[in-house]
Design an enzyme around this catalytic site. Structure first.
Site, short mmCIF file in Angstrom:
data_model
loop_
_atom_site.label_atom_id
_atom_site.label_comp_id
_atom_site.label_asym_id
_atom_site.label_seq_id
_atom_site.Cartn_x
_atom_site.Cartn_y
_atom_site.Cartn_z
N ARG A 70 36.80 3.66 -10.37
CA ARG A 70 36.36 3.66 -8.97
C ARG A 70 36.86 4.91 -8.25
NH1 ARG A 70 37.37 -2.18 -9.20
NH2 ARG A 70 39.30 -1.99 -8.04
N TYR A 74 34.72 7.49 -5.91
CA TYR A 74 35.06 7.83 -4.54
C TYR A 74 35.07 9.36 -4.36
CZ TYR A 74 36.54 2.96 -4.42
OH TYR A 74 36.57 1.60 -4.52
N TYR A 96 28.83 -1.04 3.86
CA TYR A 96 28.82 -2.42 4.33
C TYR A 96 30.21 -2.80 4.86
CZ TYR A 96 31.24 -4.14 0.18
OH TYR A 96 32.18 -4.39 -0.78
#
Ligand SMILES: C[S@@+](CC[C@H](N)C(=O)[O-])C[C@H]1O[C@@H](n2cnc3c(N)ncnc32)[C@H](O)[C@@H]1O
Length: 265
Positions: A70, A74, A96
């Site tokens: 991850r 990023y 979101y």
């Protein structure tokens, strides 16, 4: 009053339920941007963003990949954002939930943009925790600690069993890559042991999922802590643990201030 023309990077959140939780200010920024870089797997939110800015909307979901760290994703998100800024475009990042809650790339984009001399701002939005407070009837007055589940598992973090406890990303505990559906639940057993040292085996824990669509109920599953390893929290689940006990009074301070009564909001 802020001049809407000033910002070069604006970071916004679409809330958990884009149809009801987009603020008027956020809608204005999405419309005003040359490029709207969005991160959402929710088709309704995607449709809302695309209809607000049909020419500028671009998904960043292609930067996520199974087995990809991850942290690498990023970094790629920040780089793509910076590339558009360097082309002289006004960029809106739309993610979101709240754009500053467990969202490393948005904070980093703001920092990097400012470091390169661009103006950058983040707007608040409705996060999953805000929905949880409403749906589970949690009042922060009693104190609330929240951790990212893997961070909590891998580090020596403090727990106050007299507080509410929220663990984010419980569905991915012990996993540092991105998965589209279910994560391997390698860390859940160990996390349960760690929590049982504070709460014992029978304290209730809740797996919570806020509804993404209007008219849909939240998913709320509650059971004893010892059963947690037998559950299958999804990537969207957040875990909530209610307080075990009342806080210990600081009798010395209460005596000094003559305030022996219960404090209320
Ligand atoms: C990377 S974080 C993003 C949080 C988001 N920025 C926010 O403000 O809510 C992802 C985690 O948010 C929580 N989350 C996301 N959607 C949720 C939902 N619909 N209901 C409950 N928790 C949710 C889960 O803990 C999930 O693992």
């Amino acid at each position: 009053m802020t001049d809407i023309n000033n910002e070069q990077l604006i970071v916004v959140g679409t809330g958990i339920r884009a149809t009801g939780q987009l603020t008027i200010e956020t809608i204005a920024w999405i419309r005003a941007a040359d490029k709207v870089l969005y991160i959402t797997a929710d088709p309704v939110a995607e449709e809302v963003i695309r209809s607000l800015n049909p020419d500028g909307a671009e998904s960043l979901m292609d930067l996520y990949g199974s087995d990809k760290l991850r942290l690498d994703t990023y970094a790629d998100i920040v780089e793509r954002t910076m590339n558009y800024l360097r082309q002289g475009l006004r960029v809106c990042m739309a993610v979101y939930g709240h754009p500053g809650v467990l969202a490393m790339s948005t904070h980093e984009a703001v920092r990097k943009a400012r470091a390169e001399g661009y103006t950058a701002k983040m707007l608040p939005a409705v996060s999953a925790a805000d929905c949880l407070y409403a749906d589970l009837g949690v009042d922060e007055f009693g104190g609330c600690i929240s951790y990212e589940a893997t961070d909590f598992l891998l580090n020596l973090r403090a727990i106050d069993p007299a507080c509410h406890l929220i663990l984010w990303q419980i569905g991915g505990v012990g996993v540092l890559t991105y998965e589209t559906h279910h994560y391997p639940l390698v860390g859940l057993e160990r996390l349960t042991q760690k929590l049982m040292a504070y709460y014992g085996p029978n304290h209730p824990v809740t797996l919570y999922e806020a509804p993404q669509f209007a008219g849909v109920d939240p998913i709320i599953g509650t059971g004893p802590l010892c059963q947690l390893p037998h559950s299958s929290p999804t990537p969207n689940a957040t875990m909530y643990i209610p307080p075990l006990a009342k806080p210990q009074p600081d009798t010395q301070v209460q005596w000094e201030l003559g305030m022996q009564t219960q404090v209320t909001a």
